[in-house]
Design an enzyme around this catalytic site. Structure first.
Site, mmCIF file in Angstrom:
data_model
loop_
_atom_site.group_PDB
_atom_site.id
_atom_site.type_symbol
_atom_site.label_atom_id
_atom_site.label_comp_id
_atom_site.label_asym_id
_atom_site.label_seq_id
_atom_site.Cartn_x
_atom_site.Cartn_y
_atom_site.Cartn_z
ATOM 1 N N GLU A 433 0.826 -1.211 0.000
ATOM 2 C CA GLU A 433 0.000 0.000 0.000
ATOM 3 C C GLU A 433 0.862 1.264 0.000
ATOM 4 O O GLU A 433 0.504 2.273 -0.614
ATOM 5 C CB GLU A 433 -0.956 -0.006 1.193
ATOM 6 C CG GLU A 433 -1.899 -1.201 1.253
ATOM 7 C CD GLU A 433 -2.708 -1.394 -0.017
ATOM 8 O OE1 GLU A 433 -2.911 -0.410 -0.750
ATOM 9 O OE2 GLU A 433 -3.133 -2.528 -0.285
ATOM 10 N N HIS A 442 0.257 -1.628 -10.526
ATOM 11 C CA HIS A 442 0.445 -3.052 -10.302
ATOM 12 C C HIS A 442 1.391 -3.653 -11.333
ATOM 13 O O HIS A 442 1.478 -3.178 -12.467
ATOM 14 C CB HIS A 442 -0.884 -3.789 -10.372
ATOM 15 C CG HIS A 442 -1.709 -3.644 -9.133
ATOM 16 N ND1 HIS A 442 -3.067 -3.545 -9.153
ATOM 17 C CD2 HIS A 442 -1.351 -3.577 -7.821
ATOM 18 C CE1 HIS A 442 -3.522 -3.435 -7.921
ATOM 19 N NE2 HIS A 442 -2.494 -3.433 -7.097
#
Length: 799
Positions: A433, A442
């Site tokens: 995070e 990602h």
């Protein structure tokens, strides 16, 4: 006008709320294996250590019978000099504040070694642990790596509390002891096509439920040709939930992601420190026997997560403040800490989701005035199997955008904040995070690589320039996986390039020189403190360093500086004044040169925002750019290439158009660089237009709506001319001569002589000595002849 200004403000605020991205992590799958840590030994004469000890720790992994050695030293970076813990009451008010004493926390870092059959030791990875108990029966927790496979050491009590239903059961051995599992022990999710299947629910980091995620252009193909089409509308009709992920805010185009793979250009050359704050809510505190244990767990999480940032970006994560709420959750959440409530306690029914916690916590964080890189909320709550959530690209951002509304689940507050749920691998969730806050997208996996909404593999970080699937090996993998201990080369290149381009802020990152640590002066901690010339770390870290003596933290004989810690140091001597220590990135960012009498590089200075740097180009955050150029950079591949232009000049969200289709609006979770001109004479700052004035707003509105303004002006002008002409005509008519009766003219007679009149004139009275009475101005009778006057007076005709 006041209402007009208010409307513009509302529109700008609403638009800014579609510029950021959140990212969420999901719980791991089941464990296939778990081991018990056997025969732990602290290699000191008394088996005792303290917070500042250097020592070796060995143990066996049963049933594998592998001997492991951890070579450990204090990690002084994990706590800042003035680190403090604030205890809040259930209403969110400060109960007391204490300084975190470094000597109370045995937090260590070092290296992991394995023993071969020959008895020789081989270094196989890094280690980060926190020691709860020393002596003959030590107890510790943490993580270490063996050939990039992370090994998690946890206490039995924690494993029992967080054990999945299908995790291996434990025997009936009483007491507290240590267990270990590897990343490769976690069951791997199998996928076929676009349908993901696993024994547990899919472990992933999807970001598709908040508006910021749904507004991401980089997860969608080009828009259909409709007027004012938005990504949001397209998302609602064409993309399924599991086919989404976040994009990390302002994301370079696909060519940029591939071109920067493995590049560290832009990341600091010398160690930087990112101060962070952590809040433990009531559900998190309730999982520990004491507040001290909760504090220790937080320190352990940051200690483990920091290592991947140190190795990848040369940045240490350091705790500046911890806030701990009581373990008994309030019946009704306080307005001061609305995020502090039971997991399923939301007014009006339903559950208080992880997204709700992020929103309310972000609003709380936005009121803080510190210079922390970000704040984290630690909780024991999850939403389904989600265990983490973060706003993207919010590093060093102060304040908050938006405002959460308990009556509206779609309302959002965006700040430098994230939420992490307590698991048996919390440090990985925390590191993942935090990666989003640093601006990382990602890594590509098989699903993203096959997704038709991901053409050219441009919506995620590929393994290489020619290979899409990163195979779940790195920290920003969207699903859980084994051997995740590092950031991918693509993530490293992306974050470093964002620092170089200033699409994320780095102003809160401090140098490690002159930083006071919680333990005071400690030679060998890698931080140059008062009284030290240099500090290259322990003797292992200082191998090959000829400038610094690791035992005294003083320069070696004849040395002026330390190459490893000072950018203007070459061969232990000050670099010449002609040496460039920071290269220019363009016309708005001049190069910096060494002074010749110091090892430090001068501060990075760039041209003032708004300065002209080329044809139709201005400086913004040290870059020579324009709204059109930024559109071409970020959305050119999806719109019209080099012909792409900005949709308008008002807001700070990147909205673009194809000149051939001027009514089609392309937008996404992107913001213009800070310093880019926006409406009303303002400039963009963290996605919002600031510094605009009402007068400039009106002027800007007029310039953007010229056809309307011209039409209204022409119409109003014609009406005005007609009104003027009407007035002129009316006045002219009133001045034209007309035949009309003249009023009678009465003249006072002078010594008249009455001929033919009988007696005195009508209405006359006899004179008296006092004079004549007033005349009544009554004309003579009509039939009477006019009087005769002496002289030649003109006659007057009465009609």
């Amino acid at each position: 006008m006041k209402a007009f200004s208010c409307l513009l403000s509302v529109i700008a605020t609403a638009a800014s709320l579609f510029q950021h991205v959140d990212a969420r992590s999901h719980a791991r799958d089941k464990l296939n294996n778990i081991s018990r840590v056997e025969r732990p030994v602290i290699h000191t004469p008394s088996r005792r250590v303290h917070a500042h000890s250097h020592f070796d720790l060995t143990f066996d992994l049963y049933p594998r019978s592998s001997r492991i050695k951890l070579q450990l030293e204090p990690n002084h970076d994990v706590l800042s000099h003035d680190a403090r813990v604030t205890f809040l009451d259930t209403e969110g008010n400060v109960d007391r504040t204490e300084r975190i004493e470094r000597r109370d926390h045995s937090v260590f870092k070092g290296w992991a070694w394995t023993q071969a059959k020959s008895g020789a030791w081989e270094r196989v990875g890094w280690a980060r642990i926190i020691l709860h108990r020393d002596g003959e029966d030590p107890l510790f927790e943490g993580v270490f790596t063996v050939m990039h496979d992370h090994h998690q050491v946890i206490a039995k009590s924690k494993y029992v509390r967080k054990r999945h239903q299908q995790d291996p059961p434990l025997d009936n051995t009483p007491g507290e002891y240590m267990l270990l599992f590897r990343g490769s022990d976690i069951a791997q999710t199998q996928s076929t096509g676009n349908v993901e299947r696993s024994i547990m629910s899919s472990p992933s980091c999807d970001a598709d439920t908040l508006a910021y995620d749904s507004n991401s252009n980089f997860m969608f193909p080009p828009l259909p040709e409709e007027n004012n089409t938005s990504i949001w509308n397209y998302f609602m009709t064409s993309i399924g939930k599991r086919q989404m992920t976040d994009t990390g805010g302002v994301v370079p185009g696909s060519r940029d992601l591939k071109e920067t793979i493995g590049s560290t250009s832009g990341c600091p050359n010398t160690r930087k420190v990112a101060l962070i704050g952590v809040v433990a809510d009531c559900t998190y505190t309730n999982t520990f026997a004491s507040e001290m244990d909760a504090r220790a767990d937080i320190i352990s999480v940051v200690n483990a997560a920091s290592v991947v940032y140190e190795h990848s970006f040369n940045i240490s994560l350091t705790l500046g403040e911890i806030n701990i709420l009581p373990k008994n959750c309030p019946a009704t959440a306080s307005s001061a800490t609305p995020f502090n409530q039971q997991c399923d306690d939301r007014a009006g029914g339903g559950s208080f989701t992880l997204a709700d916690r992020l929103n309310t916590f972000s609003a709380w964080r936005g009121k803080k005035t510190d210079d922390f890189a970000f704040w984290t909320l630690m909780t024991d709550c999850t939403t389904e199997n989600q265990v983490g959530l973060a706003w993207a690209a919010q590093l060093c951002v102060k304040g908050v955008q938006g405002n959460p509304d308990s009556r509206n689940s779609s309302s959002q507050a965006v700040a430098g904040a994230n939420v992490v749920s307590k698991t048996d691998n919390t440090w990985q969730v925390f590191a993942h995070e935090a990666g989003h806050i640093f601006g990382a997208v990602h890594d590509c996996d098989s699903m993203l690589c096959q997704n038709p909404a991901n053409p050219d593999n441009s919506r995620c970080c590929p393994a290489t320039a020619s290979t899409c699937d990163a195979r779940g090996r790195f920290m920003m993998n969207p699903t859980s996986g084994s051997q995740i201990t590092d950031f991918s080369p693509c993530s490293i290149g992306q974050i470093c390039s964002r620092m170089a381009r200033r699409t994320i802020l780095t102003s809160c990152l401090t140098t490690n020189r002159g930083v006071d640590t919680i333990s005071g002066q400690q030679c060998g901690n890698g931080i140059v403190e008062d009284g030290e010339d240099c500090d290259c770390g322990d003797e292992e870290s200082c191998k090959g360093n000829t400038c610094c003596d690791p035992k005294t933290c003083k320069y070696t004989s004849g040395s002026q500086c330390d190459d490893a810690n000072e950018e203007c140091c070459k061969g232990c001597k000050f670099a010449s004044s002609s040496t460039i220590c920071r290269t220019s990135s363009g016309p708005c960012d001049p190069e910096e040169k060494c002074s010749g009498n110091s090892g430090d590089c001068p501060h990075d200075i760039h041209s003032k925002d708004g300065e002209t740097c080329g044809t139709d180009l201005q400086c913004a955050s040290g870059q020579c750019t324009s709204r059109d150029l930024q559109c071409q950079m970020h959305l050119g591949n999806q719109v019209a290439g080099s012909r792409t232009v900005a949709f308008d000049s008002y807001g700070c969200e990147v909205a673009c158009k194809d000149p051939d289709r001027p009514n089609v609006r392309y937008e996404g979770s992107l913001t213009f660089l800070d310093g880019t001109p926006c409406g009303g004479g303002g400039t963009c700052k963290n996605g919002q237009c600031s510094g605009s004035t009402f007068g400039n707003e009106v002027s800007d509105w007029v310039s953007r709506h010229k056809p309307i303004v011209i039409g209204v002006a022409v119409g109003a002008g014609c009406l005005l001319l007609l009104a003027i002409a009407s007035c002129i005509c009316g006045r002219s008519r009133r001045q034209r001569p007309r035949n009309r009766k003249m009023p009678p003219i009465n003249m006072r007679p002078m010594a008249p002589v009455y001929n033919g009149w009988n007696g005195a004139p009508p209405n006359a009275q006899q004179s008296s000595p006092g004079g004549h009475p007033p005349y009544n101005n009554i004309p003579p009778p009509i039939n009477a002849p006019p009087p005769a006057y002496p002289g030649h007076l003109p006659s007057t005709r009465y009609a």
